[in-house]
Design an enzyme around this catalytic site. Structure first.
Site, PDB file in Angstrom:
ATOM      1  N   HIS A 104      35.714  39.898  30.445  1.00 44.92           N
ATOM      2  CA  HIS A 104      34.805  38.920  29.820  1.00 44.92           C
ATOM      3  C   HIS A 104      35.283  37.488  30.083  1.00 44.92           C
ATOM      4  CE1 HIS A 104      32.869  42.104  27.304  1.00 44.92           C
ATOM      5  NE2 HIS A 104      34.075  42.640  27.396  1.00 44.92           N
TER       6      HIS A 104
ATOM      7  N   LYS B  83      40.693  16.622  48.426  1.00 45.00           N
ATOM      8  CA  LYS B  83      40.030  17.786  47.848  1.00 45.00           C
ATOM      9  C   LYS B  83      39.821  18.856  48.922  1.00 45.00           C
ATOM     10  CE  LYS B  83      36.318  18.734  44.541  1.00 45.00           C
ATOM     11  NZ  LYS B  83      35.844  20.035  45.035  1.00 45.00           N
TER      12      LYS B  83
END
Length: 473
Positions: A189, A325
């Site tokens: 979950h 990045k």
């Protein structure tokens, strides 16, 4: 013949065809009638159709139904198509008249005109002997050649697809061995769960991909039964009684692909069930690949503010504005490729159920989509394997760091202290930012020695009952 065009005839009349083109009137009509997408059929389809025409010429020569000299010219012309030498002459859009008559006639016309050239005739010579319908298409129909080509074309690249998928599975398995010592927090979950090893996660990926390869192999094997010889409806009208069996044998010899005859040629022409099944097996692979790609993106997220338990290879800058990045581009590519393939499968599903009575007329788009699915998956999975999975590195420090903070480790204590006390310990550990060991010992539920023994994280990843206690959980 003018400098730019020649005149060809079909049953509807005269048509101007480009002077350079080996195709004829029916192909030209299709070009004019269906200027839809600019797409062309895949090489797998052209190869399959040309191989069928070659086999038919040889079978009819053996049956003394086709002159040996003419058969030899047809075979030579078909070989040139098979070798990719005449690709520029296959010009019909996959969105076209039903069943693929335009595709079939494109092949027939190119092979017949090239065969006439081989026999010494100009393609505008009214005396050219090889006819696209009477000779190249002898004992055939669009209705049995196109379904056969869909099967052959998929089988042509089946081994390549299977080996590509298995290559990914083996790479995951190799990483599973490499990462077997890395202990980390399991997650269900998207919340903390009991410990696992990073190697266990990767071995599970390998297993899932292997199972998908088996599904594709099983579906592919069902494509080996051919319906060639059914001609227009499955009855075999205008075909020699031995034609079906001889064609399957000849096609096996020419291609080296295992093939089977059919005991019901009507079904082979009515049903696209096997094609839908094969398409669905590739969709199932995509379900697995999307899930795994997303897992890798999560595990590599951050790196400063995410999970950062693995590092994916840096293959290109990730931003035009944010220096430094680096993005999970191969996983993103794989997702996009799989979304596209799943869309192809939906088109195949709709087309496969759209047949009526003796024929499915949606075969052109079924073939185009299946061949594209295979092409995209082979390319995408290879790139993902070689440029991403092969270079994945484990960030063991970060993985074990997250694990140390995981209060769900208390689950291993359930058999000894019980579920309710375990929940109490977990809540207090999370509230006070302390470890499970510290809290359970402080509360006197376990001694320090007992806690150390029961909280052996590596042992937790092997399963079993910890402590041998009888308390309920």
């Amino acid at each position: 013949m003018s400098a730019e065009f020649r005149v060809e005839k079909d049953s509807l009349g005269e048509v101007q065809v480009p002077a350079w083109a080996l195709y004829g009137a029916q192909t030209q009509r299709a070009v004019q009638n269906f200027p839809i997408s600019g797409l062309k059929q895949y090489p797998a389809f052209i190869w399959s159709m040309a191989t069928i025409k070659k086999a038919a010429a040889l079978v009819h020569q053996d049956l003394a139904l086709l002159d040996a000299k003419m058969a030899a010219a047809i075979v030579q012309a078909a070989d040139e198509v098979i070798d990719g030498k005449l690709n520029d002459h296959f010009v019909v859009d996959p969105f076209q008249a039903g069943a693929g008559t335009s595709h079939n006639m494109n092949i027939n016309e190119v092979i017949s005109n090239r065969a006439n050239q081989i026999l010494g005739y100009e393609i505008d010579d009214p005396k050219k002997p090889v006819n696209p319908n009477d000779h190249v298409n002898m004992a055939q129909s669009t209705n049995d050649t196109i379904p056969t080509a869909l099967r052959l074309g998929a089988l042509w690249r089946l081994d390549e697809l299977i080996n590509t998928v298995l290559g990914l599975a083996e790479t995951f398995a190799t990483k599973g061995q490499e990462f077997d010592h890395v202990l980390k927090s399991g997650r269900t979950h998207l919340q903390d769960a009991v410990p696992v090893r990073l190697g266990q996660e990767f071995n599970a990926y390998a297993k899932a991909v292997r199972l998908d390869a088996k599904r594709i192999q099983a579906a592919g094997d069902r494509l080996r039964e051919l319906g060639i010889g059914g001609t227009a409806t499955g009855s075999g009208l205008n075909a020699h009684p031995e034609y079906h069996h001889r064609m399957v044998t000849k096609l096996m010899g020419l291609t080296g692909i295992e093939l089977r005859t059919s005991d019901d040629l009507f079904e082979r022409m009515q049903s696209m069930g096997d094609q839908a099944d094969f398409s669905g097996s590739m969709r199932a692979l995509c379900v697995t690949l999307i899930r795994i790609a997303n897992d890798l993106r999560l595990l590599a997220s951050g790196p400063a503010t995410g999970l950062d338990e693995i590092r994916l290879p840096a293959v290109q800058p990730g931003s035009s504005i944010m220096p430094g990045k680096v993005n999970p581009v191969l996983a993103e590519m794989l997702n996009q490729a799989c979304f596209h393939v799943m869309g192809n499968d939906h088109a195949v599903t709709l087309a496969a159920q759209a047949g009526q009575l003796e024929l499915n007329v949606m075969m052109p788009i079924i073939g185009y989509n299946i061949f594209q699915m295979m092409d995209v998956l082979i390319g995408a999975v290879k790139a993902f394997t070689e440029k991403c999975v092969l270079g994945i590195q484990a960030n063991e420090e970060k993985a074990t760091g997250w694990l140390a903070k995981n209060a769900i480790l208390v689950t291993a204590l359930n058999p000894t202290i019980g579920y309710l006390k375990g929940a109490e310990v977990a809540k207090e550990a999370m509230a006070t930012n302390r470890t499970i060991r510290e809290v359970v010992v402080e509360k006197g539920y376990l001694t320090a020695e007992e806690a150390d023994s029961l909280l052996d994280v590596r042992a937790m990843t092997e399963g079993g009952i910890f402590g041998g206690g009888g308390a309920g959980g």
